[in-house]
Design a protein around this motif. Structure first.
Motif, PDB file in Angstrom:
ATOM      1  N   SER A  66     -20.234  18.701  57.680  1.00 35.38           N
ATOM      2  CA  SER A  66     -21.217  19.274  56.432  1.00 35.38           C
ATOM      3  C   SER A  66     -22.002  20.560  56.820  1.00 35.38           C
ATOM      4  N   CYS A  67     -22.463  21.064  55.588  1.00 33.33           N
ATOM      5  CA  CYS A  67     -23.075  22.383  55.930  1.00 33.33           C
ATOM      6  C   CYS A  67     -24.258  22.431  55.074  1.00 33.33           C
ATOM      7  N   HIS A  68     -25.128  23.443  55.612  1.00 34.12           N
ATOM      8  CA  HIS A  68     -26.180  23.809  54.472  1.00 34.12           C
ATOM      9  C   HIS A  68     -25.592  24.847  53.660  1.00 34.12           C
ATOM     10  N   PRO A  69     -26.242  24.935  52.522  1.00 34.36           N
ATOM     11  CA  PRO A  69     -26.164  25.756  51.222  1.00 34.36           C
ATOM     12  C   PRO A  69     -26.042  27.312  51.840  1.00 34.36           C
ATOM     13  N   SER A  70     -26.622  27.554  52.890  1.00 34.02           N
ATOM     14  CA  SER A  70     -26.381  29.036  53.306  1.00 34.02           C
ATOM     15  C   SER A  70     -25.532  29.310  54.252  1.00 34.02           C
ATOM     16  N   ALA A  71     -24.618  28.298  54.635  1.00 34.80           N
ATOM     17  CA  ALA A  71     -23.344  28.446  55.591  1.00 34.80           C
ATOM     18  C   ALA A  71     -22.817  29.846  55.305  1.00 34.80           C
ATOM     19  N   GLU A  72     -22.320  30.130  54.013  1.00 33.48           N
ATOM     20  CA  GLU A  72     -21.367  31.202  53.928  1.00 33.48           C
ATOM     21  C   GLU A  72     -22.229  32.539  53.936  1.00 33.48           C
ATOM     22  N   SER A  73     -23.521  32.621  53.535  1.00 36.80           N
ATOM     23  CA  SER A  73     -24.257  33.715  53.793  1.00 36.80           C
ATOM     24  C   SER A  73     -24.575  34.020  55.111  1.00 36.80           C
ATOM     25  N   GLU A  74     -24.412  33.006  56.113  1.00 39.27           N
ATOM     26  CA  GLU A  74     -24.734  33.072  57.464  1.00 39.27           C
ATOM     27  C   GLU A  74     -23.413  33.600  58.141  1.00 39.27           C
ATOM     28  N   MET A  75     -22.414  32.989  57.655  1.00 36.74           N
ATOM     29  CA  MET A  75     -21.167  33.653  57.993  1.00 36.74           C
ATOM     30  C   MET A  75     -20.929  35.011  57.938  1.00 36.74           C
ATOM     31  N   ARG A  76     -21.426  35.537  56.761  1.00 34.03           N
ATOM     32  CA  ARG A  76     -21.306  37.072  56.327  1.00 34.03           C
ATOM     33  C   ARG A  76     -22.096  37.643  57.361  1.00 34.03           C
ATOM     34  N   ARG A  77     -23.558  37.304  57.491  1.00 35.56           N
ATOM     35  CA  ARG A  77     -24.343  37.943  58.474  1.00 35.56           C
ATOM     36  C   ARG A  77     -23.890  38.111  59.686  1.00 35.56           C
ATOM     37  N   ILE A  78     -23.164  37.277  60.298  1.00 37.68           N
ATOM     38  CA  ILE A  78     -22.103  37.360  61.556  1.00 37.68           C
ATOM     39  C   ILE A  78     -21.144  38.152  61.667  1.00 37.68           C
ATOM     40  N   ALA A  79     -20.433  37.981  60.526  1.00 37.07           N
ATOM     41  CA  ALA A  79     -19.166  39.134  60.319  1.00 37.07           C
ATOM     42  C   ALA A  79     -19.868  40.391  60.332  1.00 37.07           C
ATOM     43  N   GLU A  80     -20.689  40.778  59.570  1.00 39.50           N
ATOM     44  CA  GLU A  80     -21.210  42.108  59.512  1.00 39.50           C
ATOM     45  C   GLU A  80     -21.635  42.445  60.839  1.00 39.50           C
ATOM     46  N   LYS A  81     -22.252  41.754  61.711  1.00 34.68           N
ATOM     47  CA  LYS A  81     -22.796  42.038  63.148  1.00 34.68           C
ATOM     48  C   LYS A  81     -21.477  42.231  63.950  1.00 34.68           C
ATOM     49  N   VAL A  82     -20.661  41.707  63.715  1.00 37.16           N
ATOM     50  CA  VAL A  82     -19.150  41.903  64.501  1.00 37.16           C
ATOM     51  C   VAL A  82     -18.674  43.298  64.200  1.00 37.16           C
ATOM     52  N   VAL A  83     -18.533  43.705  62.948  1.00 33.32           N
ATOM     53  CA  VAL A  83     -17.841  44.763  62.448  1.00 33.32           C
ATOM     54  C   VAL A  83     -18.778  45.949  62.723  1.00 33.32           C
ATOM     55  N   ALA A  84     -20.186  45.764  62.960  1.00 37.61           N
ATOM     56  CA  ALA A  84     -21.003  46.961  63.390  1.00 37.61           C
ATOM     57  C   ALA A  84     -20.825  47.130  64.843  1.00 37.61           C
ATOM     58  N   GLU A  85     -20.259  46.205  65.582  1.00 31.37           N
ATOM     59  CA  GLU A  85     -20.152  46.470  67.156  1.00 31.37           C
ATOM     60  C   GLU A  85     -18.941  46.731  67.472  1.00 31.37           C
ATOM     61  N   TYR A  86     -17.897  46.552  66.522  1.00 31.00           N
ATOM     62  CA  TYR A  86     -16.393  46.788  67.097  1.00 31.00           C
ATOM     63  C   TYR A  86     -15.815  47.744  65.898  1.00 31.00           C
ATOM     64  N   LEU A 126     -16.999  36.543  67.208  1.00 27.08           N
ATOM     65  CA  LEU A 126     -16.974  35.939  65.970  1.00 27.08           C
ATOM     66  C   LEU A 126     -17.062  34.407  65.782  1.00 27.08           C
ATOM     67  N   ILE A 127     -16.079  33.982  66.592  1.00 29.38           N
ATOM     68  CA  ILE A 127     -16.092  32.371  66.724  1.00 29.38           C
ATOM     69  C   ILE A 127     -17.401  32.111  67.651  1.00 29.38           C
ATOM     70  N   ASP A 128     -17.782  32.738  68.645  1.00 26.57           N
ATOM     71  CA  ASP A 128     -18.785  32.010  69.277  1.00 26.57           C
ATOM     72  C   ASP A 128     -19.793  32.161  68.497  1.00 26.57           C
ATOM     73  N   ASP A 129     -20.366  33.206  67.759  1.00 22.54           N
ATOM     74  CA  ASP A 129     -21.535  33.441  66.911  1.00 22.54           C
ATOM     75  C   ASP A 129     -21.491  32.263  65.771  1.00 22.54           C
ATOM     76  N   LEU A 130     -20.344  32.107  65.043  1.00 21.22           N
ATOM     77  CA  LEU A 130     -19.961  31.250  64.058  1.00 21.22           C
ATOM     78  C   LEU A 130     -20.352  29.899  64.589  1.00 21.22           C
ATOM     79  N   LYS A 131     -20.109  29.453  65.891  1.00 25.04           N
ATOM     80  CA  LYS A 131     -20.174  28.103  66.554  1.00 25.04           C
ATOM     81  C   LYS A 131     -21.733  27.835  66.637  1.00 25.04           C
ATOM     82  N   HIS A 132     -22.254  28.852  67.139  1.00 21.55           N
ATOM     83  CA  HIS A 132     -23.852  28.756  67.425  1.00 21.55           C
ATOM     84  C   HIS A 132     -24.832  29.017  66.556  1.00 21.55           C
TER      85      HIS A 132
END
Length: 153
Positions: A66-86, A126-132
């Motif tokens: 199950s997930c919080h309603p903010s889960a997809e926006s948190e996924m986007r935040r993490i994805a944006e972090k990854v694309v900023a670093e690599y 990406l997967i480690d940050d999503l998981k945590h």
């Protein structure tokens, strides 16, 4: 990050986040892999997380996410972090919610970069940050009849 030449393909793509989703339906490795296809990418790393039949020495019969309603926006935040670093050419991530059986796909992520090393590193981050960091909770049902909630994937 050292650049070997001035070719635009050595750089991150202008809009590399291609697919981010939380789904109640079965996940597709092919869909995620197609989403990160890019002619300038020399390396694509893909991670598939499946429901295993054990955890911590106990047998697992099934689980639910199950997930919080903010889960997809948190996924986007993490994805944006990854694309900023690599130098990401394309990135995709989907996570399942609902009841899953042993063997079902729980999460599929993929990253394409100009080179394989960058793709491996970016996919791992990406997967480690999503998981945590993404507010997704796992409710495990053990073979002995006990249950356990585990936070953030």
């Amino acid at each position: 990050m050292e650049q070997t030449n001035g070719h635009p393909g050595e750089q991150a793509a202008p809009d590399p986040i291609k697919l981010l989703a939380i789904r109640e339906t079965a996940l597709s490795v092919d869909e995620v892999f197609r989403a990160v296809g890019d002619e300038a990418a020399g390396g694509t790393a893909l991670f598939v997380g499946t429901v295993r039949n054990h955890d911590g020495g106990a047998g697992v019969d099934a689980l639910g996410y199950s997930c919080h309603p903010s889960a997809e926006s948190e996924m986007r935040r993490i994805a944006e972090k990854v694309v900023a670093e690599y130098p990401v050419r394309a990135l995709a991530a989907v996570h399942r919610v609902g009841d899953l059986a042993v063997g079902d796909l729980a999460v599929v992520v993929a990253v394409s970069c100009p080179h394989r090393g960058e793709a491996f590193e970016a996919c791992r981050k990406l997967i480690d940050d999503l998981k945590h960091e993404v507010p997704i909770w796992k409710h495990q049902k053990f073979s002995d009849g006990t249950e356990e909630w585990v936070g953030a994937c």
